[in-house]
Scaffold this active site. Structure first.
Site, PDB file in Angstrom:
ATOM      1  CD  GLU A 116      -2.745   1.386   2.418  1.00 55.55           C
ATOM      2  OE1 GLU A 116      -2.740   0.492   3.282  1.00 55.55           O
ATOM      3  OE2 GLU A 116      -3.480   2.385   2.471  1.00 55.55           O
ATOM      4  CB  ILE A 137      -1.449  -0.334   9.643  1.00 58.05           C
ATOM      5  CG1 ILE A 137      -0.186  -0.553  10.488  1.00 58.05           C
ATOM      6  CG2 ILE A 137      -2.660  -0.088  10.556  1.00 58.05           C
ATOM      7  CD1 ILE A 137       0.096   0.574  11.478  1.00 58.05           C
ATOM      8  CG  ASP A 193      -7.880  -2.407   1.785  1.00 57.16           C
ATOM      9  OD1 ASP A 193      -7.075  -2.366   2.728  1.00 57.16           O
ATOM     10  OD2 ASP A 193      -8.248  -1.390   1.156  1.00 57.16           O
TER      11      ASP A 193
HETATM   12  N1  LIG Z   1     -14.160   4.987  -0.279  1.00 53.59           N
HETATM   13  C1  LIG Z   1     -13.736   3.832   0.159  1.00 53.59           C
HETATM   14  N2  LIG Z   1     -14.486   2.726   0.015  1.00 53.59           N
HETATM   15  C2  LIG Z   1     -14.073   1.535   0.471  1.00 53.59           C
HETATM   16  N3  LIG Z   1     -12.882   1.341   1.104  1.00 53.59           N
HETATM   17  C3  LIG Z   1     -12.095   2.394   1.270  1.00 53.59           C
HETATM   18  C4  LIG Z   1     -12.463   3.692   0.817  1.00 53.59           C
HETATM   19  N4  LIG Z   1     -11.465   4.543   1.133  1.00 53.59           N
HETATM   20  C5  LIG Z   1     -10.519   3.810   1.746  1.00 53.59           C
HETATM   21  N5  LIG Z   1     -10.897   2.522   1.830  1.00 53.59           N
HETATM   22  C6  LIG Z   1     -10.162   1.368   2.367  1.00 53.59           C
HETATM   23  O1  LIG Z   1     -10.787   0.900   3.561  1.00 53.59           O
HETATM   24  C7  LIG Z   1      -9.758   0.321   4.347  1.00 53.59           C
HETATM   25  C8  LIG Z   1     -10.134   0.250   5.794  1.00 53.59           C
HETATM   26  O2  LIG Z   1     -10.834  -0.894   5.971  1.00 53.59           O
HETATM   27  P1  LIG Z   1     -12.299  -0.904   6.519  1.00 53.59           P
HETATM   28  O3  LIG Z   1     -13.151  -0.110   5.643  1.00 53.59           O
HETATM   29  O4  LIG Z   1     -12.694  -2.313   6.689  1.00 53.59           O
HETATM   30  O5  LIG Z   1     -12.154  -0.280   7.940  1.00 53.59           O
HETATM   31  S1  LIG Z   1     -12.922   0.920   8.560  1.00 53.59           S
HETATM   32  O6  LIG Z   1     -13.836   0.368   9.509  1.00 53.59           O
HETATM   33  O7  LIG Z   1     -13.657   1.644   7.554  1.00 53.59           O
HETATM   34  O8  LIG Z   1     -11.891   1.736   9.166  1.00 53.59           O
HETATM   35  C9  LIG Z   1      -8.627   1.266   4.143  1.00 53.59           C
HETATM   36  O9  LIG Z   1      -7.445   0.535   4.377  1.00 53.59           O
HETATM   37  P2  LIG Z   1      -6.246   1.261   5.148  1.00 53.59           P
HETATM   38  O10 LIG Z   1      -5.909   2.492   4.361  1.00 53.59           O
HETATM   39  O11 LIG Z   1      -5.193   0.223   5.059  1.00 53.59           O
HETATM   40  O12 LIG Z   1      -6.718   1.530   6.539  1.00 53.59           O
HETATM   41  C10 LIG Z   1      -8.760   1.725   2.706  1.00 53.59           C
HETATM   42  O13 LIG Z   1      -7.927   1.050   1.806  1.00 53.59           O
HETATM   43 MG   LIG Z   2      -6.253  -1.353   4.102  1.00 55.34          MG
HETATM   44 MG   LIG Z   3      -3.182   0.237   5.226  1.00 55.16          MG
HETATM   45 MG   LIG Z   4      -4.302   3.359   4.056  1.00 55.02          MG
END
Ligand SMILES: Nc1ncnc2c1ncn2[C@@H]1O[C@H](COP(=O)(O)OS(=O)(=O)O)[C@@H](OP(=O)(O)O)[C@H]1O
Ligand SMILES: [Mg+2]
Ligand SMILES: [Mg+2]
Ligand SMILES: [Mg+2]
Length: 417
Positions: free
Chosen positions: A130, A197, A357
């Site tokens: 990532e 993470i 993810d």
């Molecule tokens: N718009 C949108 N739609 C869907 N998913 C998105 C979006 N924006 C970001 N992300 C991704 O969501 C990852 C976080 O996972 P979750 O959504 O399961 O966790 S959370 O409850 O919402 O925090 C998060 O992963 P991390 O960046 O690793 O935390 C993102 O990759």
């Molecule tokens: Mg993620």
């Molecule tokens: Mg991440």
């Molecule tokens: Mg992230």
């Protein structure tokens, strides 16, 4: 007759020498034939550093991907230690990325450590990760803070640390390692997917997050490992929303793993390398009695459509409120039967889910007896690049009830059009 005239029948001194020679020959033969008779693994296991040697040398007789699983588990364990150190010891060093999502010194540090372990063990493999190091190259302070963490984070067990290749040389090598995660992905050859993470927002809140690693071969996920430092170790612990707790580390930290065709396991995140995982499986709930099911969803309303998900749950007769938790901890939780269904319906039609993810979680759920598709009922396609561009949304449920859940999803989405 004088005694001296009697010719002795044998020389006792000579007999002792014969026995000694014979004994030596038998001993040498036994040592040489032992491995043939009892198998090379047993022979090697009698040597010092046995477990290390057998894992490194006997992969031909081990189950498929055992070396990849072993290294992935250690790499995730080590990176998880780093993230916990960041949470407990450091200012998180949050920076905003171009897409306005947060990234912390923990994300960069964990990615550097995982890639170092993969480069040491599988130097020819491609890596999709990532994070990238661009911001660190222009911020000396940030770079040095992360380097300080990375160089001082090690596994307790020296042989395991050695298996990961030991220390990174210097801060510049660390930056280069972080940028090794820039593969475009695809459906050819061996590609690792890393989310150092997942659920960074959850991590910052003290809630759920996951250190995620998956291996794809020709676009198919073969190995998946999830480190969830804030989930209960106990597979039977009830699923609770954990969106920013003040929990202690006691009794928390679990490592989920799966290899395609070999089932899914969980074990404490602190367990030693040689410990076997416990087999995990999803709860089997007949599709006609979903009322009792527990479904989980993202904490962030921007990541999945909470309103649509509530309508789907209602349609299925689910009576319990959803459990909101960050990260792929959702996949791990339903895989061990703590919850049943994970719904991730798109908020924006243009958003493409990232392979890091979902890769590990998808395999862990499927190996635990679940089915994972998008909202159209298609399997997630990890072989077309860094994103799941061919899919929209995610529906994970026990195999026996997935069709019913999918039908409810489609009814709700069609009614909106
Ligand atoms: N718009 C949108 N739609 C869907 N998913 C998105 C979006 N924006 C970001 N992300 C991704 O969501 C990852 C976080 O996972 P979750 O959504 O399961 O966790 S959370 O409850 O919402 O925090 C998060 O992963 P991390 O960046 O690793 O935390 C993102 O990759
Ligand atoms: Mg993620
Ligand atoms: Mg991440
Ligand atoms: Mg992230």
């Amino acid at each position: 007759m004088p005694i001296a005239a009697v010719k002795p029948k044998f020389n006792p001194k000579l007999k002792t020498t014969h026995f000694a020679v014979l004994y030596l020959i038998v001993l040498i033969l036994a040592i040489l034939l032992f491995p043939v008779a009892f198998g090379p693994r047993l022979f090697l296991s009698s040597l010092p550093f046995a477990s290390f040697i057998t894992r490194r040398t006997m992969s031909s007789s081990s189950p498929a991907y055992s070396q990849e699983l072993y290294i992935a588990q250690l790499a995730v364990q080590r990176a998880s230690i780093l993230t916990k150190r960041v949470f407990h010891e450091k200012a998180k060093g949050t920076v905003d990325k171009n897409d306005k999502s947060p990234v912390t010194i923990g994300d960069f540090g964990a990615q550097a450590l995982i890639i170092a372990a993969l480069r040491h063990n599988f130097p020819d493999d491609a890596i999709v990760a990532e994070e990238e190091a661009a911001q660190l190259r222009t911020d000396e302070n940030l770079k040095n803070t992360i380097w300080d963490l990375v160089r001082s984070t090690k596994l307790d067990d020296a042989a395991s640390e050695q298996a990961l290749g030991g220390a990174i040389k210097d801060a510049d090598e660390m930056l280069d390692l972080i940028d090794r995660g820039n593969s475009p992905g695809g459906n050819q050859g061996r590609i690792w997917a890393i989310d150092p993470i997942d659920g960074t927002k959850g991590f910052l809140r003290g809630g759920q997050y996951a250190v995620c690693l998956g291996l794809m071969v020709d676009g198919d996920v073969k190995v998946g490992v999830l480190g969830c430092p804030n989930l209960p170790v106990d597979d039977k612990a009830p699923l609770t929303a954990d969106i920013g707790s003040n929990q202690t580390d006691e009794g928390h930290g679990v490592l989920f793993s799966a290899v395609l065709g070999q089932g899914a396991t969980s074990r404490p995140l602190t367990a030693v390398a040689s410990s076997e995982g416990r087999a995990i499986s999803m709860r089997s709930i007949p599709s006609d009695s979903l009322a009792d099911a527990t479904f989980c969803e993202s904490v962030e309303a921007g990541h999945s459509a909470h309103g649509d998900q509530a309508s789907i749950a209602q349609k299925l007769g689910i009576t319990k409120p959803s459990v909101r938790m960050d990260s792929q901890a959702k996949y791990g939780s339903i895989a061990r039967g703590a919850g049943d269904i994970y719904l991730r319906l798109p908020v924006k039609a243009t958003y493409q889910e990232k392979i890091w993810d979902h890769a590990a979680g998808d395999l862990i759920v499927r190996e635990a007896g679940g089915q994972v598709t998008d909202i159209h009922g298609n399997r997630l396609d990890f072989g077309i690049g860094r994103t799941l561009a061919n899919n929209k949304g995610v529906i994970a449920a026990p195999a026996a009830s997935h069709a019913k859940v999918l039908a409810a999803v489609q009814e709700v989405l069609n009614a909106k059009q």
